[in-house]
Design a protein around this motif. Structure first.
Motif, mmCIF file in Angstrom:
data_model
loop_
_atom_site.group_PDB
_atom_site.id
_atom_site.type_symbol
_atom_site.label_atom_id
_atom_site.label_comp_id
_atom_site.label_asym_id
_atom_site.label_seq_id
_atom_site.Cartn_x
_atom_site.Cartn_y
_atom_site.Cartn_z
ATOM 1 N N VAL A 111 0.874 -1.168 0.000
ATOM 2 C CA VAL A 111 0.000 0.000 0.000
ATOM 3 C C VAL A 111 0.918 1.226 0.000
ATOM 4 C CG1 VAL A 111 -1.618 1.386 1.354
ATOM 5 C CG2 VAL A 111 -1.933 -1.090 1.196
ATOM 6 N N VAL A 112 0.735 2.114 -0.975
ATOM 7 C CA VAL A 112 1.587 3.290 -1.117
ATOM 8 C C VAL A 112 0.795 4.535 -0.746
ATOM 9 C CG1 VAL A 112 2.986 4.627 -2.765
ATOM 10 C CG2 VAL A 112 2.822 2.135 -2.999
ATOM 11 N N THR A 113 1.425 5.468 -0.032
ATOM 12 C CA THR A 113 0.810 6.763 0.220
ATOM 13 C C THR A 113 1.883 7.846 0.138
ATOM 14 O OG1 THR A 113 -0.743 7.989 1.637
ATOM 15 C CG2 THR A 113 1.050 6.838 2.756
ATOM 16 N N VAL A 114 1.435 9.108 0.153
ATOM 17 C CA VAL A 114 2.360 10.240 0.159
ATOM 18 C C VAL A 114 2.189 10.947 1.504
ATOM 19 C CG1 VAL A 114 2.944 12.435 -0.943
ATOM 20 C CG2 VAL A 114 2.203 10.520 -2.333
ATOM 21 N N GLU A 115 3.310 11.360 2.134
ATOM 22 C CA GLU A 115 3.151 12.009 3.435
ATOM 23 C C GLU A 115 2.329 13.281 3.285
ATOM 24 O OE1 GLU A 115 6.987 13.076 5.023
ATOM 25 O OE2 GLU A 115 7.665 13.903 3.154
ATOM 26 N N THR A 116 1.576 13.724 4.309
ATOM 27 C CA THR A 116 1.518 13.265 5.671
ATOM 28 C C THR A 116 0.114 12.841 6.075
ATOM 29 O OG1 THR A 116 3.282 14.835 6.263
ATOM 30 C CG2 THR A 116 1.962 13.991 8.057
ATOM 31 N N LYS A 117 -0.898 13.559 5.588
ATOM 32 C CA LYS A 117 -2.214 13.386 6.195
ATOM 33 C C LYS A 117 -2.864 12.033 5.938
ATOM 34 C CE LYS A 117 -4.309 17.225 5.350
ATOM 35 N NZ LYS A 117 -5.045 18.486 5.319
ATOM 36 N N GLY A 118 -2.487 11.375 4.835
ATOM 37 C CA GLY A 118 -3.100 10.090 4.530
ATOM 38 C C GLY A 118 -2.403 8.900 5.171
ATOM 39 N N ILE A 119 -1.317 9.136 5.920
ATOM 40 C CA ILE A 119 -0.523 8.013 6.449
ATOM 41 C C ILE A 119 -1.328 7.090 7.371
ATOM 42 C CG2 ILE A 119 1.505 7.335 7.803
ATOM 43 C CD1 ILE A 119 2.976 9.788 6.700
ATOM 44 N N PRO A 120 -2.057 7.633 8.378
ATOM 45 C CA PRO A 120 -2.808 6.702 9.241
ATOM 46 C C PRO A 120 -3.797 5.835 8.453
ATOM 47 C CG PRO A 120 -2.641 8.841 10.309
ATOM 48 C CD PRO A 120 -2.124 9.021 8.904
ATOM 49 N N LEU A 121 -4.507 6.434 7.494
ATOM 50 C CA LEU A 121 -5.478 5.675 6.702
ATOM 51 C C LEU A 121 -4.774 4.605 5.866
ATOM 52 C CD1 LEU A 121 -8.385 5.240 5.685
ATOM 53 C CD2 LEU A 121 -7.952 6.994 3.956
ATOM 54 N N ALA A 122 -3.679 4.975 5.208
ATOM 55 C CA ALA A 122 -2.938 4.008 4.387
ATOM 56 C C ALA A 122 -2.376 2.887 5.252
ATOM 57 C CB ALA A 122 -1.811 4.713 3.635
ATOM 58 N N PHE A 123 -1.918 3.244 6.455
ATOM 59 C CA PHE A 123 -1.407 2.232 7.395
ATOM 60 C C PHE A 123 -2.509 1.233 7.740
ATOM 61 C CE2 PHE A 123 -0.999 0.800 11.797
ATOM 62 C CZ PHE A 123 0.166 0.075 11.699
ATOM 63 N N GLU A 124 -3.690 1.750 8.028
ATOM 64 C CA GLU A 124 -4.812 0.883 8.416
ATOM 65 C C GLU A 124 -5.215 -0.033 7.262
ATOM 66 O OE1 GLU A 124 -5.562 1.058 11.558
ATOM 67 O OE2 GLU A 124 -7.266 -0.309 11.590
ATOM 68 N N VAL A 125 -5.207 0.486 6.035
ATOM 69 C CA VAL A 125 -5.537 -0.345 4.872
ATOM 70 C C VAL A 125 -4.465 -1.438 4.700
ATOM 71 C CG1 VAL A 125 -5.839 -0.378 2.358
ATOM 72 C CG2 VAL A 125 -6.839 1.478 3.701
ATOM 73 N N ALA A 126 -3.190 -1.058 4.853
ATOM 74 C CA ALA A 126 -2.092 -2.024 4.737
ATOM 75 C C ALA A 126 -2.248 -3.118 5.787
ATOM 76 C CB ALA A 126 -0.741 -1.324 4.895
ATOM 77 N N LYS A 127 -2.615 -2.718 7.002
ATOM 78 C CA LYS A 127 -2.790 -3.688 8.077
ATOM 79 C C LYS A 127 -3.925 -4.658 7.741
ATOM 80 C CE LYS A 127 -3.809 -3.688 12.961
ATOM 81 N NZ LYS A 127 -4.170 -2.809 14.071
ATOM 82 N N MET A 128 -5.032 -4.130 7.251
ATOM 83 C CA MET A 128 -6.186 -4.965 6.928
ATOM 84 C C MET A 128 -5.878 -5.912 5.767
ATOM 85 S SD MET A 128 -8.650 -4.627 8.938
ATOM 86 C CE MET A 128 -8.302 -3.815 10.487
ATOM 87 N N LEU A 129 -4.994 -5.484 4.852
ATOM 88 C CA LEU A 129 -4.633 -6.347 3.721
ATOM 89 C C LEU A 129 -3.415 -7.216 4.036
ATOM 90 C CD1 LEU A 129 -5.217 -3.851 0.759
ATOM 91 C CD2 LEU A 129 -6.730 -5.680 1.542
ATOM 92 N N GLY A 130 -2.817 -6.993 5.219
ATOM 93 C CA GLY A 130 -1.680 -7.818 5.637
ATOM 94 C C GLY A 130 -0.424 -7.575 4.828
ATOM 95 N N VAL A 131 -0.241 -6.359 4.318
ATOM 96 C CA VAL A 131 0.943 -6.060 3.501
ATOM 97 C C VAL A 131 1.715 -4.852 4.049
ATOM 98 C CG1 VAL A 131 -0.150 -6.975 1.414
ATOM 99 C CG2 VAL A 131 -0.257 -4.509 1.883
#
Lengths: 273, 273
Positions: free
Chosen positions: A135-155
């Motif tokens: 899961v790729v994101t650009v800093e800064t404001k989307g980081i928590p959301l991208a982290f949560e998506v990565a966690k849910m997808l296990g990547v």
């Protein structure tokens, strides 16, 4: 050694499975933890699977083979998703949130773990079948959301920096034009962040014309990798034509009315049910 | 309306409680969801509470009063924490991770959801009793960890920016000296991010001399708020004296040996068991 009842085993199994989305867990982990036979654990898992399915809280899949086991795939009902999107629209439409220049203040929303978790499950559910690597994101404001998506997808999560001052080895930088202002910007990523031939999705808090997303597509080409999907919390549909074609959003923003009211509504994906 | 067995109810209750750490959930939510009497749900909760406690997977607390209910408090055993810290030390000590200037490449670790989740539970467990209002971090690398700690504590995340280009209303900026290089740096935060009189903790990926942490203390004074704790994934103990006195770390880094080997070990908190 402790002996566990069925009620106790399903409690433990539910905790472990749902805490490790998209990670295959071998039944041996459960047979050892609960000192129980494999057939007993298999029956426990049937209960957990059926219950999560009845409650529309995701599903439990069986993975065959030597490295097999069971894994939890996150999920949420269309109705719950729509109610969530409506609630966030309500919060965001408060007039105190208006910022000069037709913007809405939404930082607190993007840093609210409860909201980010629910949004993360909704977006991850849209990409579960793509079997992505990053899961790729650009800093800064989307980081928590991208982290949560990565966690849910296990990547793994990958964060692209806006400044090239990355201290960790060689970096790849590209310039891109913001779609709405045509201003030239730079994004950088450490060379060893992404393996060649990877499948990625891009997650961000907000999309206007899609310039950043197009920048990510070009950056990923430098890594011989592919963008398979885009997911954003809020899209600005007022700005018309987008530089990218396919994406998923949770909320649509249509600008500010002449009376100074933000026009927000849940995205169309919640109406298809 | 669906009827649920006890096994099914404890599955659903476990999922809902553990997914909402430190959030009080009224029993009415469960009686309605499962179409069951309050006394039945109370018995279910006893099973969930006892099981999580037996497995050292956190605890379930009862909250009295009109707005009362039950809430899940995250937790992990000392042994599991120590094993986790040892595993991460092993990963980080690989020689490919050495960066010129006595650094270790650790970005992939800080963006790995599985590792960040476990580290987040360990750090959150250390601050559960402080009843804080915010988790504060500084962009960028510590954001996923700080987000996970905020989620586990059920509070809002606040991200301090390094550049003052924040678009959302008036900001407060301070200058601070990095403790190790004495270089002057700036940190900024939007005025409405933190309410006056709040209790905060600071979470970051790495601490050398503690200059950033001391900067945060001063920044919070501008918000008439207080820093009650500091938690970092890795502390550099090679650099000796710290500018802050009290903090919790998971891993200690003692520099690179003459043979080019990173010296890493689990922090002392895991030895007290």
């Amino acid at each position: 050694m402790n002996k566990y009842s069925r009620n106790q085993r399903v409690t433990g199994i539910t905790k472990i499975l749902t805490e490790n989305p998209n990670k295959t867990i071998n039944l041996k982990k459960f047979t050892e933890l609960f000192n129980a036979a494999k057939s007993t654990i298999s029956e426990d898992i049937v209960i957990v699977r059926e219950t999560l399915s009845m409650l529309a809280m995701g599903r439990v899949e069986t993975v065959a083979g030597a490295a097999g086991g069971v894994k939890y795939i996150c999920g949420v009902s269309q109705e719950e998703s729509r109610i969530f999107a409506e609630e966030v629209c309500e919060i965001l439409s408060h007039k105190d949130r208006l910022i000069p220049g037709n913007f809405i203040s939404m930082t607190d929303i993007m840093y609210n773990p409860e909201i980010v978790h629910k949004a993360g499950v909704i977006l991850a559910s849209a990409f579960n079948e793509l079997h992505i690597d990053y899961v790729v994101t650009v800093e800064t404001k989307g980081i928590p959301l991208a982290f949560e998506v990565a966690k849910m997808l296990g990547v793994q999560l990958v964060i692209v920096r806006r400044d090239p001052k990355v201290t960790e080895g060689s970096t790849v930088s590209i310039n891109y034009a913001s779609g709405s202002t045509n201003r030239i910007q730079t994004m950088s990523l450490t060379r060893n962040s992404i393996k060649k031939g990877s499948k990625c999705i891009f997650i961000d808090d907000f999309m206007k014309a899609g310039g950043t997303a197009r920048g990510i597509i070009n950056l990923l080409k430098e890594f011989e990798s592919e963008l398979l999907g885009i997911g954003v919390f809020i899209e600005n549909i007022e700005s018309g034509h987008k530089l990218v074609e396919e994406y998923v959003s949770i909320i649509q923003f249509k600008g500010i009315s002449p009376e100074g009211k933000s026009k927000l509504n849940p995205s169309e994906i919640f109406e298809k049910a």
